[in-house]
Scaffold this active site. Structure first.
Site, PDB file in Angstrom:
ATOM      1  N   LYS A   1      30.540  41.467  39.200  1.00 24.96           N
ATOM      2  CA  LYS A   1      30.247  42.402  40.293  1.00 24.96           C
ATOM      3  C   LYS A   1      29.347  43.535  39.790  1.00 24.96           C
ATOM      4  O   LYS A   1      28.453  43.986  40.517  1.00 24.96           O
ATOM      5  CB  LYS A   1      31.550  42.933  40.893  1.00 24.96           C
ATOM      6  CG  LYS A   1      32.343  41.786  41.557  1.00 24.96           C
ATOM      7  CD  LYS A   1      33.606  42.247  42.216  1.00 24.96           C
ATOM      8  CE  LYS A   1      34.321  41.103  42.932  1.00 24.96           C
ATOM      9  NZ  LYS A   1      35.380  40.453  42.158  1.00 24.96           N
TER      10      LYS A   1
ATOM     11  N   CYS B   1      41.568  39.511  44.019  1.00 26.33           N
ATOM     12  CA  CYS B   1      41.386  38.078  44.262  1.00 26.33           C
ATOM     13  C   CYS B   1      42.766  37.450  44.437  1.00 26.33           C
ATOM     14  O   CYS B   1      43.123  36.496  43.762  1.00 26.33           O
ATOM     15  CB  CYS B   1      40.583  37.417  43.148  1.00 26.33           C
ATOM     16  SG  CYS B   1      41.310  37.576  41.527  1.00 26.33           S
TER      17      CYS B   1
HETATM   18  N1  SAM Z   1      35.035  43.106  38.253  1.00 29.85           N
HETATM   19  C1  SAM Z   1      35.125  42.053  37.268  1.00 29.85           C
HETATM   20  C2  SAM Z   1      34.022  41.049  37.526  1.00 29.85           C
HETATM   21  O1  SAM Z   1      33.554  40.951  38.641  1.00 29.85           O
HETATM   22  O2  SAM Z   1      33.612  40.371  36.583  1.00 29.85           O
HETATM   23  C3  SAM Z   1      36.493  41.426  37.251  1.00 29.85           C
HETATM   24  C4  SAM Z   1      37.598  42.444  37.026  1.00 29.85           C
HETATM   25  S1  SAM Z   1      39.190  41.759  36.859  1.00 29.85           S
HETATM   26  C5  SAM Z   1      39.570  41.260  38.449  1.00 29.85           C
HETATM   27  C6  SAM Z   1      40.191  43.158  36.649  1.00 29.85           C
HETATM   28  C7  SAM Z   1      39.952  43.951  35.391  1.00 29.85           C
HETATM   29  O3  SAM Z   1      40.853  45.076  35.380  1.00 29.85           O
HETATM   30  C8  SAM Z   1      40.194  43.207  34.101  1.00 29.85           C
HETATM   31  O4  SAM Z   1      39.022  43.167  33.336  1.00 29.85           O
HETATM   32  C9  SAM Z   1      41.287  44.010  33.400  1.00 29.85           C
HETATM   33  O5  SAM Z   1      41.104  44.103  32.003  1.00 29.85           O
HETATM   34  C10 SAM Z   1      41.164  45.364  34.044  1.00 29.85           C
HETATM   35  N2  SAM Z   1      42.400  46.168  33.981  1.00 29.85           N
HETATM   36  C11 SAM Z   1      43.646  45.774  33.610  1.00 29.85           C
HETATM   37  N3  SAM Z   1      44.495  46.810  33.638  1.00 29.85           N
HETATM   38  C12 SAM Z   1      43.801  47.892  34.048  1.00 29.85           C
HETATM   39  C13 SAM Z   1      44.128  49.264  34.259  1.00 29.85           C
HETATM   40  N4  SAM Z   1      45.358  49.723  34.061  1.00 29.85           N
HETATM   41  N5  SAM Z   1      43.128  50.082  34.645  1.00 29.85           N
HETATM   42  C14 SAM Z   1      41.877  49.621  34.837  1.00 29.85           C
HETATM   43  N6  SAM Z   1      41.524  48.340  34.652  1.00 29.85           N
HETATM   44  C15 SAM Z   1      42.463  47.486  34.264  1.00 29.85           C
END
Ligand code: SAM
Length: 477
Positions: free
Chosen positions: A126, A242
């Site tokens: 994204k 998702c």
């Molecule tokens: N936006 C990315 C893409 O399009 O490639 C995918 C993101 S993925 C759905 C969610 C992300 O949130 C992961 O990379 C994860 O490491 C991160 N995440 C996990 N815990 C989190 C936290 N407490 N605060 C912020 N981000 C976190």
């Protein structure tokens, strides 16, 4: 409990999950389960910073069909194709991204010159889409809390030739404490229980539980509140997951609207394949929740996704100091000497900085990001070695081949493409100095001419990844 619709497919999914989906989807659940069980066709988003969708379609090695809501998005129709291993991938012509995930940048709709934050950005699908829609102007902050995932994010930002991005490895509260009201648009692509990825990710099925859904929802509520602090009055916030669970979707947004009455849900652009949100799936759901968006795997070409576009009331322009050139004289002279000899376009103005021995161009004044864990403060130009400048791969890949004096432009069927990507030196009679290897006009990387040879400067960590490693030339057909 009686037999579930789609029972023939049921053993793959947790029973509790199936029962919940049947309650919500009713007769649609059969089609939904069929879609989850079907083989996954990857989405491919053309990197419009490098090539137009029309021009890519003409040269695409894979059969493509359009993603209805994203003009630069396609589905790769050949299940055997391996587009991630193709040299066009190495030069950043596309990013492999689920079609439903492509809706994020369409809905948030960032404009050139704006300041945009992607709070949970790795691996970068994204974020790279946002940068392309901003035409690589303004400021994009791509943040990722997990260090290893942040490294992958850095590689993807680099591969797509993005220059106006800053990469941070921070927690949302630490960013919010420093960047109150700073951004025009913020994306929260939240960590979630991943039900939407069931079709592709057996791990998401194995680890699913109602407890996990509830834990995710608590984390999402906290992250969304931190994200909101960074949106300027009048700015927009897109919440994405998702997953299908209403606890992680409508319910999170409902709690947010209660906590932040200065935000309201925007009724976003709607494609006929988009479903509305379902306030009736949660207790006392706010009727405004029908303005949220749900994408279902049985109604379109992608996985499941949920989006809520929110706008903060009021209007204000935050103070954003301009980055100033801050290179020590020695570094400036080395960079200028390299630039004059190698590159035809002018040196980027302002924002040149030295971090350790690395030189960057930053779009954001360092005073704004000092004290934060910054992996890349902007476009990585190269390294200062004593009095010489050695260019970074990120510099090559974000230039136009036309902007470099000496270019060896190869066609796709030239065996030197594979040789270069595998790290072999090439033949060449240039006088000593730097030159660019390009594939059909798109930069692949640097070589350094020395005594009749072109020393290969393609980064070692990239040599192991691609199609050239497998030598699977059938992928090209
Ligand atoms: N936006 C990315 C893409 O399009 O490639 C995918 C993101 S993925 C759905 C969610 C992300 O949130 C992961 O990379 C994860 O490491 C991160 N995440 C996990 N815990 C989190 C936290 N407490 N605060 C912020 N981000 C976190």
């Amino acid at each position: 409990m009686g037999p579930l619709a789609g029972e023939n497919l049921a053993p793959r999914f947790p029973e509790r999950f199936l029962a919940r989906m049947q309650a919500w989807l009713g007769s649609e659940v059969e089609a939904f389960l069929q879609a989850l069980a079907s083989p996954y066709r990857t989405g491919l988003r053309v990197n419009t910073l490098k090539i137009s969708p029309e021009a890519f379609q003409i040269r695409s090695p894979f059969p493509l069909s359009p993603v209805p809501w994203c003009p630069e998005g396609f589905v790769v129709e050949d299940l055997e194709a391996r587009p991630g291993l193709h040299p066009y991938h190495a030069v950043g012509l596309y990013y492999l991204q689920d079609p439903s995930a492509m809706a994020a940048a369409i809905l948030l709709d960032p404009q050139p010159g704006e300041w945009v934050l992607d709070l949970a950005a790795a691996p970068g699908g994204k974020a790279t889409h946002l940068a392309a829609r901003m035409q690589d102007t303004g400021v994009l902050v791509a943040n990722e809390i997990q260090p290893q995932r942040a490294t992958v994010l850095a590689l993807n930002i680099e591969r797509l030739g993005i220059t106006h991005a800053i990469l941070t490895n921070e927690s949302p509260p630490r960013l919010a404490n420093q960047w109150e009201g700073l951004f025009d648009r913020v994306l929260v692509d939240a960590p979630c229980s991943g039900e939407g990825m069931f079709a592709r990710n057996p791990e998401a099925i194995r680890t699913w539980s109602l407890n996990r859904v509830r834990r995710s929802a608590a984390l999402q509520k906290a992250i969304l509140l931190e994200a909101a602090r960074m949106v300027r009055p009048g700015g927009r916030l897109l919440y994405a997951t998702c997953t299908f669970a209403p606890e992680e979707n409508e319910e999170v947004v409902e709690a947010f609207l209660r906590a932040r009455p200065d935000f309201d849900l925007v009724d976003p652009m709607r494609h006929p394949a988009f479903d509305r949100g379902h306030p009736e799936w949660i207790a006392d759901g706010d009727p405004r929740l029908i303005r949220t968006v749900r994408l279902w795997p049985h109604r379109g070409p992608g996985h499941g996704h949920f989006y809520a576009l929110l706008q903060r009331a009021g209007e204000s322009r935050p103070h954003r100091p301009k980055p100033e050139a801050d290179l020590p004289g020695r570094a400036q002279r080395a960079l200028e000497a390299f630039w004059t000899e190698t590159i035809t376009q002018p040196l980027p103005e302002g924002g040149l900085i030295l971090q350790g021995d690395q030189i960057y161009w930053t779009p954001m004044a360092p005073i704004l990001w000092r004290g934060l864990r910054v992996l890349r403060p902007g476009w990585w130009l190269g390294r200062l070695c004593q009095v010489r400048f050695e260019p970074a791969h990120a510099l090559a890949i974000a230039l136009s081949a036309k902007a470099v004096h000496r270019v060896l432009d190869l066609s796709l069927d030239d065996p030197r493409v594979t040789a270069y990507l595998q790290g072999y030196p090439l033949e060449g009679s240039w006088e000593s100095g730097w030159a660019l290897i390009a594939l059909e006009g798109f930069p692949l990387g640097w070589v350094r001419a020395e005594r009749g040879r072109l020393k290969n400067m393609y980064p070692r960590h990239l040599r192991a990844i691609g199609w050239w490693k497998t030598q699977a030339s059938k992928d090209l057909q």
